[in-house]
Motif scaffolding. Structure first.
Motif, PDB file in Angstrom:
ATOM      1  N   UNK A   1       0.877  -1.119   0.158  1.00  0.00           N
ATOM      2  CA  UNK A   1       0.044   0.065   0.063  1.00  0.00           C
ATOM      3  C   UNK A   1       0.937   1.159  -0.005  1.00  0.00           C
ATOM      4  N   UNK A   2       1.285   1.780  -1.128  1.00  0.00           N
ATOM      5  CA  UNK A   2       2.068   2.896  -1.374  1.00  0.00           C
ATOM      6  C   UNK A   2       3.604   2.219  -1.119  1.00  0.00           C
ATOM      7  N   UNK A   3       4.374   2.960  -0.765  1.00  0.00           N
ATOM      8  CA  UNK A   3       5.957   2.571  -0.848  1.00  0.00           C
ATOM      9  C   UNK A   3       6.491   1.920   0.344  1.00  0.00           C
ATOM     10  N   UNK A   4       5.752   2.131   1.487  1.00  0.00           N
ATOM     11  CA  UNK A   4       6.228   1.877   2.847  1.00  0.00           C
ATOM     12  C   UNK A   4       5.372   0.809   3.363  1.00  0.00           C
ATOM     13  N   UNK A   5       4.039   0.865   3.371  1.00  0.00           N
ATOM     14  CA  UNK A   5       3.206  -0.079   3.912  1.00  0.00           C
ATOM     15  C   UNK A   5       2.741  -1.448   3.467  1.00  0.00           C
ATOM     16  N   UNK A   6       2.849  -2.506   4.067  1.00  0.00           N
ATOM     17  CA  UNK A   6       2.341  -3.610   3.383  1.00  0.00           C
ATOM     18  C   UNK A   6       1.617  -4.657   4.285  1.00  0.00           C
ATOM     19  N   UNK A   7       0.654  -5.635   3.951  1.00  0.00           N
ATOM     20  CA  UNK A   7       0.417  -6.862   4.751  1.00  0.00           C
ATOM     21  C   UNK A   7       0.936  -7.951   3.915  1.00  0.00           C
ATOM     22  N   UNK A   8       1.165  -9.038   4.778  1.00  0.00           N
ATOM     23  CA  UNK A   8       1.767 -10.159   4.255  1.00  0.00           C
ATOM     24  C   UNK A   8       1.273 -11.498   4.973  1.00  0.00           C
ATOM     25  N   UNK A   9      -0.001 -12.026   4.343  1.00  0.00           N
ATOM     26  CA  UNK A   9      -0.600 -13.308   4.916  1.00  0.00           C
ATOM     27  C   UNK A   9       0.549 -14.532   4.294  1.00  0.00           C
ATOM     28  N   UNK A  10       0.678 -15.477   5.266  1.00  0.00           N
ATOM     29  CA  UNK A  10       1.429 -16.630   4.694  1.00  0.00           C
ATOM     30  C   UNK A  10       0.668 -17.729   5.182  1.00  0.00           C
ATOM     31  N   UNK A  11       1.094 -18.841   4.441  1.00  0.00           N
ATOM     32  CA  UNK A  11       0.606 -20.429   5.075  1.00  0.00           C
ATOM     33  C   UNK A  11       1.745 -21.196   4.759  1.00  0.00           C
ATOM     34  N   UNK A  12       2.001 -21.576   6.057  1.00  0.00           N
ATOM     35  CA  UNK A  12       3.323 -22.325   6.300  1.00  0.00           C
ATOM     36  C   UNK A  12       3.160 -23.595   7.351  1.00  0.00           C
ATOM     37  N   UNK A  13       3.779 -24.610   6.435  1.00  0.00           N
ATOM     38  CA  UNK A  13       4.050 -26.138   7.297  1.00  0.00           C
ATOM     39  C   UNK A  13       5.118 -25.885   8.300  1.00  0.00           C
ATOM     40  N   UNK A  14       4.950 -26.190   9.461  1.00  0.00           N
ATOM     41  CA  UNK A  14       6.136 -26.026  10.289  1.00  0.00           C
ATOM     42  C   UNK A  14       6.357 -27.331  11.148  1.00  0.00           C
ATOM     43  N   UNK A  15       7.587 -27.667  11.159  1.00  0.00           N
ATOM     44  CA  UNK A  15       7.838 -28.907  12.107  1.00  0.00           C
ATOM     45  C   UNK A  15       8.749 -28.203  13.264  1.00  0.00           C
ATOM     46  N   UNK A  16       8.371 -28.264  14.638  1.00  0.00           N
ATOM     47  CA  UNK A  16       9.159 -27.669  15.648  1.00  0.00           C
ATOM     48  C   UNK A  16       9.465 -28.817  16.495  1.00  0.00           C
ATOM     49  N   UNK A  17      10.768 -28.726  16.905  1.00  0.00           N
ATOM     50  CA  UNK A  17      11.351 -29.859  17.865  1.00  0.00           C
ATOM     51  C   UNK A  17      11.915 -29.313  18.925  1.00  0.00           C
TER      52      UNK A  17
END
Length: 185
Positions: free
Chosen positions: A69-85
């Motif tokens: 949104x313009x040069x400075x602001x953004x939104x960023x949705x993600x979908x991530x598979x995560x394996x934590x240990x």
């Protein structure tokens, strides 16, 4: 679930596309997580203590969409598979057992951020985590148990971090945590 798998697959095979108003593409990386337990508990009349808790490496992979949104602001949705240990040493009367705990989940961050100096970003926001399965391995006996029922099916967390955009590549370094208890340990 089929829609989620389709979106994840499409994100992984898509070549990153950049434009003035949006960018999308695959993401992959490493994570380090440590589960924090109550310090002691009693089971069948025996007192147990979590002597040490240590972070272990895990993986994450998925896709992102960045809307500018313009040069400075953004939104960023993600979908991530995560394996934590994570690893913990459980001590009781004369015994020290080391347990490795692994959790597979889908994380859905919804980040808001700002860009500066044309290549640097800072961003943060909530993360919804959906637990797929969890297991615990006693490294002394090599016995593995499913512990998915001890986890909440889904829970909320947050993430904050910074990033760097170079050509069509994005690099991020983030810190995340949970906003609520993730299970009944």
């Amino acid at each position: 679930m089929k829609k989620l798998l389709f979106l994840l697959t499409a994100a992984l095979i898509t070549i990153s596309v950049n434009a003035q108003t949006f960018a999308f593409g695959p993401k992959a990386g490493l994570n380090y997580s440590k589960l924090v337990f109550n310090e002691t508990f009693t089971s069948e009349g025996v007192d147990f203590t979590y002597a040490t808790q240590q972070a272990e490496p895990g993986i994450t992979a998925g896709g992102f969409l960045r809307l500018n949104f313009g040069e400075k602001i953004h939104i960023q949705p993600e979908v991530m598979f995560t394996r934590t240990n994570s690893a913990t040493t459980l001590s009781s009367i004369g015994a020290n057992d080391i347990y490795n705990i692994g959790v597979n989940k889908v994380d859905i961050p919804m980040l808001i951020g700002t860009k500066f100096l044309k290549v640097f970003r800072v961003q943060g926001g909530p993360v919804l985590s959906q637990v797929l399965n969890a297991e615990i391995l006693n490294t002394n006996t090599n016995i593995k148990n499913n512990i998915t029922d001890f986890y909440q099916e889904s829970y909320w967390g947050y993430t904050v971090g910074a990033g760097l955009d170079v050509w069509k590549l994005t690099f991020d370094l983030r810190y995340g945590n949970n906003l609520q208890a993730i299970g009944s340990f």
